[in-house]
Design a protein around this motif. Structure first.
Motif, PDB file in Angstrom:
ATOM      1  N   MET A  39      -7.127  -9.176  -5.473  1.00  0.00           N
ATOM      2  CA  MET A  39      -5.856  -9.670  -6.019  1.00  0.00           C
ATOM      3  C   MET A  39      -4.938 -10.080  -4.877  1.00  0.00           C
ATOM      4  O   MET A  39      -4.838  -9.388  -3.874  1.00  0.00           O
ATOM      5  N   LYS A  40      -4.284 -11.199  -5.062  1.00  0.00           N
ATOM      6  CA  LYS A  40      -3.353 -11.697  -4.060  1.00  0.00           C
ATOM      7  C   LYS A  40      -1.954 -11.729  -4.676  1.00  0.00           C
ATOM      8  O   LYS A  40      -1.710 -12.461  -5.639  1.00  0.00           O
ATOM      9  N   VAL A  41      -1.030 -10.924  -4.143  1.00  0.00           N
ATOM     10  CA  VAL A  41       0.332 -10.882  -4.675  1.00  0.00           C
ATOM     11  C   VAL A  41       1.194 -11.868  -3.903  1.00  0.00           C
ATOM     12  O   VAL A  41       1.283 -11.810  -2.672  1.00  0.00           O
ATOM     13  N   ARG A  47      -8.545  -3.683 -12.886  1.00  0.00           N
ATOM     14  CA  ARG A  47      -9.719  -3.115 -12.212  1.00  0.00           C
ATOM     15  C   ARG A  47     -10.993  -3.386 -13.012  1.00  0.00           C
ATOM     16  O   ARG A  47     -12.036  -3.723 -12.447  1.00  0.00           O
ATOM     17  N   SER A  61      -9.353 -10.946  -9.238  1.00  0.00           N
ATOM     18  CA  SER A  61      -9.196 -11.417  -7.863  1.00  0.00           C
ATOM     19  C   SER A  61      -8.294 -12.649  -7.798  1.00  0.00           C
ATOM     20  O   SER A  61      -8.319 -13.389  -6.814  1.00  0.00           O
ATOM     21  N   ALA A  71       4.418  -4.749  -3.482  1.00  0.00           N
ATOM     22  CA  ALA A  71       3.267  -5.649  -3.614  1.00  0.00           C
ATOM     23  C   ALA A  71       2.036  -5.064  -2.928  1.00  0.00           C
ATOM     24  O   ALA A  71       0.924  -5.112  -3.469  1.00  0.00           O
ATOM     25  N   GLU A  72       2.214  -4.488  -1.745  1.00  0.00           N
ATOM     26  CA  GLU A  72       1.092  -3.864  -1.032  1.00  0.00           C
ATOM     27  C   GLU A  72       0.542  -2.683  -1.814  1.00  0.00           C
ATOM     28  O   GLU A  72      -0.679  -2.482  -1.891  1.00  0.00           O
ATOM     29  N   THR A 108      -1.449  -3.964  -4.862  1.00  0.00           N
ATOM     30  CA  THR A 108      -2.737  -4.506  -4.407  1.00  0.00           C
ATOM     31  C   THR A 108      -3.698  -3.371  -4.078  1.00  0.00           C
ATOM     32  O   THR A 108      -4.885  -3.411  -4.448  1.00  0.00           O
ATOM     33  N   TRP A 109      -3.216  -2.375  -3.373  1.00  0.00           N
ATOM     34  CA  TRP A 109      -4.018  -1.208  -3.001  1.00  0.00           C
ATOM     35  C   TRP A 109      -4.585  -0.518  -4.232  1.00  0.00           C
ATOM     36  O   TRP A 109      -5.780  -0.198  -4.313  1.00  0.00           O
ATOM     37  N   GLN A 151      -7.153  -2.718  -6.229  1.00  0.00           N
ATOM     38  CA  GLN A 151      -8.401  -2.944  -5.505  1.00  0.00           C
ATOM     39  C   GLN A 151      -9.063  -1.658  -5.018  1.00  0.00           C
ATOM     40  O   GLN A 151      -9.958  -1.720  -4.176  1.00  0.00           O
TER      41      GLN A 151
END
Length: 415
Positions: free
Chosen positions: A1-3, A254, A259, A289-290, A293-294, A297
């Protein structure tokens, strides 16, 4: 995933340089082209041609400045007008602007364009109107090699919000599949607005998993379930928790191995702040955002490595073994407490940190302890070259209520 971060509330459409710089300084390397940001001045029909010229000029300037600063652009949003804006011939205007947005997206080398559905009419009339609309846009997008994304919506009936077009999983799946079948190609995908799901009480896990590979983008925004706000995730708190069902949303992402692009939209939070405080809020938003994403993923991170060991013999290790021990079995766990070396915990042998020196370099070490920085520094000071990851799954696939009782653990150590 891209935030990525939405520019609304951050970037001034006539002078985009400062806002884009603030995004970059906060850690966001990518944003979106929201064509609605430039869509002012359309209320008066007499000067509409002039407003359209300005709209395109400002969009070009925004993209040019983003490229100059090295800010990536991979997604765009077409303008959408609400009935409250009282814009004459708004539907006709919206269709025209969406067509221009397809051409502009191709010109800017943007792969995906989010287009909201048209509103009005009975259910059957609305479906027929949107089918014609997306087929028309789809043919243009197919030629321009741009993928369209339709968004879930709601309807406001006398102040009561109900499911609108593509507002429930079955209709969303059927509509995307029907349009693609008619076009003979995968031209239409889906963008799921988490805020809309919360407003109309949709189970987000069910929605995400029903969409599967059709889901190409999500909008991350929070509200209280009553007002259509765009708040920073986890900021609409009540009774010690968020009013959004982030648990099911993240579990759903999940489950489908999402992605795609996640657009962080917190314009309401930003507009409530003084301009002097917004840079600090942007930095915090990047941390959010981090974190998201963590968490989304987590399983992908575990799957990335051929082997793994854990660091920590406590509740976090127990949580790992409960949820992931069977699919991603660790070689062992280790701990800084010499009293537990040589014992067994949750089916794993407990080793001393020195034993990590014998690991192959492609074996990842997952820290299962909240003292992440201290332990990572310890491992690097040992000269270890292994990948070091942090484990703390706050959205586990299943709950469990077993906690490590210190007295029981001490007794086990004594034995």
């Amino acid at each position: 995933m891209k935030v990525v971060c939405s520019p609304v509330g951050i970037v001034e459409h006539r002078r985009p340089r400062g806002g884009l710089e603030k995004l970059g300084q906060s850690g966001f390397a990518e944003t979106v082209v929201d064509f609605g940001l430039f869509a002012g001045g359309f209320a008066g029909k007499k000067r509409r041609a002039e407003a359209e010229a300005h709209w395109q000029e400002w969009a070009d300037r925004y993209v040019e400045e983003a490229k100059r600063q090295g800010v990536l652009l991979g997604l765009a949003f077409a303008p959408h007008f609400e009935s409250e804006q009282k814009i004459p011939d708004s539907e006709e205007l919206e269709i025209r602007l969406a067509e221009i947005c397809i051409q502009k997206s191709a010109q800017y080398s943007i792969d995906m364009l989010v287009v909201r559905s048209l509103v009005g009419g009975s259910y059957a009339e609305n479906f027929a109107k949107n089918r014609e609309y997306f087929l028309r846009l789809g043919r243009m997008a197919q030629s321009a090699k741009v993928r369209l994304l339709v968004v879930n919506s709601y309807r406001n009936i006398n102040g009561h919000l109900v499911r609108g077009f593509c507002g429930e999983p079955a209709q969303a799946v059927a509509f995307v599949d029907e349009i693609n079948a008619a076009l003979g190609a995968e031209v239409l995908g889906f963008c799921l607005d988490a805020g809309v799901c919360n407003l109309i009480g949709i189970n987000m896990y069910d929605f995400v998993t029903a969409l599967g590979a059709r889901l190409q983008a999500v909008i991350l925004r929070e509200n209280d379930g009553v007002h259509d706000d765009s708040l920073l995730p986890f900021s609409s708190a009540h009774g010690g928790g968020s009013r959004m069902d982030w648990l099911n949303f993240i579990r759903g992402l999940r489950a489908v191995h999402f992605s795609g692009v996640a657009v962080l939209d917190f314009r309401t939070t930003l507009t409530a702040l003084s301009g002097l405080l917004r840079p600090a809020m942007l930095s915090f938003a990047h941390k959010v955002a981090e974190y998201l994403t963590w968490q989304v993923q987590m399983e992908e991170c575990l799957r990335r490595y051929p082997s793994r060991v854990l660091f920590g013999a406590g509740n976090m290790c127990r949580a790992y073994m409960k949820c992931y021990g069977e699919e991603f079995p660790p070689l062992y766990t280790c701990d800084n407490n010499p009293q537990v070396w040589g014992t067994e915990f949750c089916g794993l042998s407990v080793h001393a940190p020195e034993d990590l020196r014998s690991l192959p370099e492609d074996c990842a070490i997952f820290i299962c302890n909240i003292y992440y920085e201290e332990i990572e520094r310890q491992l690097r000071d040992m000269g270890l070259k292994n990948p070091i990851e942090r484990f703390n799954d706050e959205f586990m696939p299943s709950f469990h209520f077993e906690r490590l009782e210190s007295d029981a653990w001490k007794e086990q150590v004594k034995e």
